[in-house]
Design a protein around this motif. Structure first.
Motif, PDB file in Angstrom:
ATOM      1  N   TRP A 100       0.841  -1.182   0.000  1.00 34.98           N
ATOM      2  CA  TRP A 100       0.000   0.000   0.000  1.00 34.98           C
ATOM      3  C   TRP A 100       0.880   1.237   0.000  1.00 34.98           C
ATOM      4  N   VAL A 101       0.614   2.197  -0.873  1.00 35.52           N
ATOM      5  CA  VAL A 101       1.392   3.431  -0.958  1.00 35.52           C
ATOM      6  C   VAL A 101       0.615   4.583  -0.333  1.00 35.52           C
ATOM      7  N   VAL A 102      -0.578   4.840  -0.838  1.00 33.58           N
ATOM      8  CA  VAL A 102      -1.401   5.928  -0.324  1.00 33.58           C
ATOM      9  C   VAL A 102      -2.860   5.643  -0.699  1.00 33.58           C
ATOM     10  N   GLY A 103      -3.776   6.150   0.111  1.00 38.25           N
ATOM     11  CA  GLY A 103      -5.198   6.030  -0.185  1.00 38.25           C
ATOM     12  C   GLY A 103      -5.836   7.404  -0.156  1.00 38.25           C
ATOM     13  N   PHE A 104      -7.024   7.516  -0.686  1.00 35.00           N
ATOM     14  CA  PHE A 104      -7.724   8.795  -0.648  1.00 35.00           C
ATOM     15  C   PHE A 104      -9.226   8.563  -0.623  1.00 35.00           C
ATOM     16  N   GLN A 105      -9.943   9.532  -0.117  1.00 35.79           N
ATOM     17  CA  GLN A 105     -11.402   9.564  -0.187  1.00 35.79           C
ATOM     18  C   GLN A 105     -11.806  11.011  -0.333  1.00 35.79           C
ATOM     19  N   LYS A 106     -12.968  11.212  -0.955  1.00 36.17           N
ATOM     20  CA  LYS A 106     -13.400  12.576  -1.224  1.00 36.17           C
ATOM     21  C   LYS A 106     -14.926  12.614  -1.206  1.00 36.17           C
ATOM     22  N   ASN A 107     -15.491  13.547  -0.445  1.00 29.05           N
ATOM     23  CA  ASN A 107     -16.929  13.795  -0.505  1.00 29.05           C
ATOM     24  C   ASN A 107     -17.178  14.703  -1.698  1.00 29.05           C
ATOM     25  N   ILE A 108     -18.158  14.341  -2.506  1.00 34.48           N
ATOM     26  CA  ILE A 108     -18.396  15.077  -3.746  1.00 34.48           C
ATOM     27  C   ILE A 108     -19.621  15.979  -3.636  1.00 34.48           C
ATOM     28  N   GLY A 109     -20.635  15.537  -2.937  1.00 36.56           N
ATOM     29  CA  GLY A 109     -21.892  16.289  -2.878  1.00 36.56           C
ATOM     30  C   GLY A 109     -22.974  15.518  -3.596  1.00 36.56           C
ATOM     31  N   THR A 110     -23.726  16.181  -4.444  1.00 40.87           N
ATOM     32  CA  THR A 110     -24.809  15.533  -5.176  1.00 40.87           C
ATOM     33  C   THR A 110     -24.445  15.425  -6.644  1.00 40.87           C
ATOM     34  N   CYS A 111     -24.465  14.206  -7.174  1.00 42.31           N
ATOM     35  CA  CYS A 111     -24.198  13.979  -8.595  1.00 42.31           C
ATOM     36  C   CYS A 111     -24.639  12.559  -8.946  1.00 42.31           C
ATOM     37  N   SER A 112     -24.518  12.208 -10.206  1.00 37.74           N
ATOM     38  CA  SER A 112     -24.875  10.862 -10.652  1.00 37.74           C
ATOM     39  C   SER A 112     -23.732   9.896 -10.322  1.00 37.74           C
ATOM     40  N   VAL A 113     -24.016   8.610 -10.422  1.00 36.68           N
ATOM     41  CA  VAL A 113     -22.988   7.600 -10.169  1.00 36.68           C
ATOM     42  C   VAL A 113     -21.841   7.744 -11.175  1.00 36.68           C
ATOM     43  N   THR A 114     -22.184   7.962 -12.442  1.00 32.98           N
ATOM     44  CA  THR A 114     -21.141   8.106 -13.468  1.00 32.98           C
ATOM     45  C   THR A 114     -20.263   9.318 -13.187  1.00 32.98           C
ATOM     46  N   GLU A 115     -20.865  10.414 -12.763  1.00 31.65           N
ATOM     47  CA  GLU A 115     -20.067  11.601 -12.410  1.00 31.65           C
ATOM     48  C   GLU A 115     -19.148  11.293 -11.226  1.00 31.65           C
ATOM     49  N   ALA A 116     -19.650  10.549 -10.244  1.00 29.25           N
ATOM     50  CA  ALA A 116     -18.814  10.165  -9.096  1.00 29.25           C
ATOM     51  C   ALA A 116     -17.645   9.299  -9.553  1.00 29.25           C
ATOM     52  N   GLU A 117     -17.905   8.385 -10.484  1.00 26.60           N
ATOM     53  CA  GLU A 117     -16.831   7.534 -11.015  1.00 26.60           C
ATOM     54  C   GLU A 117     -15.799   8.370 -11.770  1.00 26.60           C
ATOM     55  N   LEU A 118     -16.260   9.346 -12.538  1.00 26.47           N
ATOM     56  CA  LEU A 118     -15.325  10.219 -13.271  1.00 26.47           C
ATOM     57  C   LEU A 118     -14.484  11.057 -12.312  1.00 26.47           C
ATOM     58  N   VAL A 119     -15.089  11.554 -11.238  1.00 29.40           N
ATOM     59  CA  VAL A 119     -14.330  12.307 -10.235  1.00 29.40           C
ATOM     60  C   VAL A 119     -13.304  11.385  -9.572  1.00 29.40           C
ATOM     61  N   ALA A 120     -13.674  10.130  -9.334  1.00 26.90           N
ATOM     62  CA  ALA A 120     -12.738   9.170  -8.746  1.00 26.90           C
ATOM     63  C   ALA A 120     -11.531   8.962  -9.654  1.00 26.90           C
ATOM     64  N   ILE A 121     -11.784   8.818 -10.957  1.00 31.18           N
ATOM     65  CA  ILE A 121     -10.692   8.627 -11.923  1.00 31.18           C
ATOM     66  C   ILE A 121      -9.779   9.853 -11.941  1.00 31.18           C
ATOM     67  N   ARG A 122     -10.381  11.043 -12.051  1.00 28.12           N
ATOM     68  CA  ARG A 122      -9.577  12.276 -12.066  1.00 28.12           C
ATOM     69  C   ARG A 122      -8.766  12.423 -10.777  1.00 28.12           C
ATOM     70  N   THR A 123      -9.398  12.164  -9.629  1.00 32.95           N
ATOM     71  CA  THR A 123      -8.706  12.300  -8.348  1.00 32.95           C
ATOM     72  C   THR A 123      -7.574  11.289  -8.241  1.00 32.95           C
ATOM     73  N   GLY A 124      -7.812  10.072  -8.705  1.00 35.23           N
ATOM     74  CA  GLY A 124      -6.747   9.061  -8.701  1.00 35.23           C
ATOM     75  C   GLY A 124      -5.541   9.500  -9.515  1.00 35.23           C
TER      76      GLY A 124
END
Length: 195
Positions: free
Chosen positions: A135-159
Motif C-alpha cells: 500500500w502506498v497511499v489512499g484517498f477519499q473525497k466527498n463530492i456532494g450531489t451527482c450521478s454515479v457516473t459523475e462520481a466515477e469520473l471524479v474518482a478517476i480524475r482524483t486518482g
C-alpha cells in the motif's frame, strides 16, 4: 409522414415493412459502421432508438444523435462467444474470476471507485499499491450531489491527481465503471477525429 399524422395506418405499415426489407437486403453502412455486419448495425440502431424513446417517455430525458451513435458503436464492440459476453477491446468474460494483478515494475496501480448513496450523497475513493502489492497511499473525497457516473469520473480524475501529486512516473489506473471509461474513450476518439 408518420410523425405528422398524414399517413394512413395501412400506409405506415407498408412503408415500415418496405424500409425494414430494404435495410435487410442492402448494406448502406459507411463511416465507422462499414466494417460491421449491416444487419447487426441496423438491429442495434433500432434497439438504441427504442430505448432512447422509452427514456424520453418514462424519464423525460433525451439523447443527442451523437450519443445514440456512440451507444451503437459501444454495443458493436461486444460479442457473444459461446454463451458469454465478451468485449472486443477489454477482453473479459462475465464469469471470469477477478483478482488483483500488480502493475509493471516501477509503476503504481491506483484502484478507484465512486458511489452515490440514496441519490443524494456522492463520494469517491481509491488506493495505490506498488508492483510488490504494498500500500502506498489512499484517498477519499466527498463530492456532494451527482450521478454515479459523475462520481466515477471524479474518482478517476482524483486518482490521476494523486499519482501526479506523489510524482509517480508510471500509473496504471483501474475503475469498474464502463460508463465512465466509455465517456473518456469517446472524448479521446472525438479528439483524435478532430486532428
Amino acid at each position: 409522414m408518420v410523425w405528422m399524422g398524414k399517413a394512413e395506418i395501412g400506409t405506415c405499415d407498408q412503408m415500415l415493412a418496405d424500409w425494414l426489407k430494404w435495410n435487410s437486403k442492402n448494406c448502406p453502412g459507411r463511416g465507422v459502421y462499414r466494417k460491421h455486419n449491416w444487419i447487426k448495425v441496423f438491429s442495434l440502431g433500432c434497439w438504441t432508438l427504442w430505448t432512447s424513446r422509452c427514456k424520453l417517455v418514462f424519464e423525460g430525458k433525451t439523447d443527442t444523435p451523437r450519443e445514440l451513435g456512440y451507444r451503437v458503436q459501444h454495443l458493436l464492440m461486444e460479442q457473444i462467444v459461446g454463451d458469454q459476453l465478451k468485449h472486443q477491446i477489454f477482453q473479459f468474460a462475465g464469469n471470469q474470476e477477478i483478482s488483483w494483478t500488480p502493475p509493471p515494475q516501477g509503476a503504481i496501480r491506483i484502484d478507484v471507485d465512486g458511489s452515490v448513496w440514496n441519490d443524494q450523497h456522492a463520494a469517491c475513493g481509491g488506493l495505490t499499491r506498488n508492483s510488490d502489492g504494498d500500500w502506498v497511499v489512499g484517498f477519499q473525497k466527498n463530492i456532494g450531489t451527482c450521478s454515479v457516473t459523475e462520481a466515477e469520473l471524479v474518482a478517476i480524475r482524483t486518482g490521476l491527481e494523486v499519482g501526479k501529486l506523489y510524482n509517480h512516473p508510471m500509473v496504471v489506473l483501474y475503475s469498474d465503471s464502463m460508463d465512465a471509461l466509455n465517456l473518456i474513450a469517446r472524448e479521446c476518439m472525438a479528439h483524435m477525429e478532430e486532428k
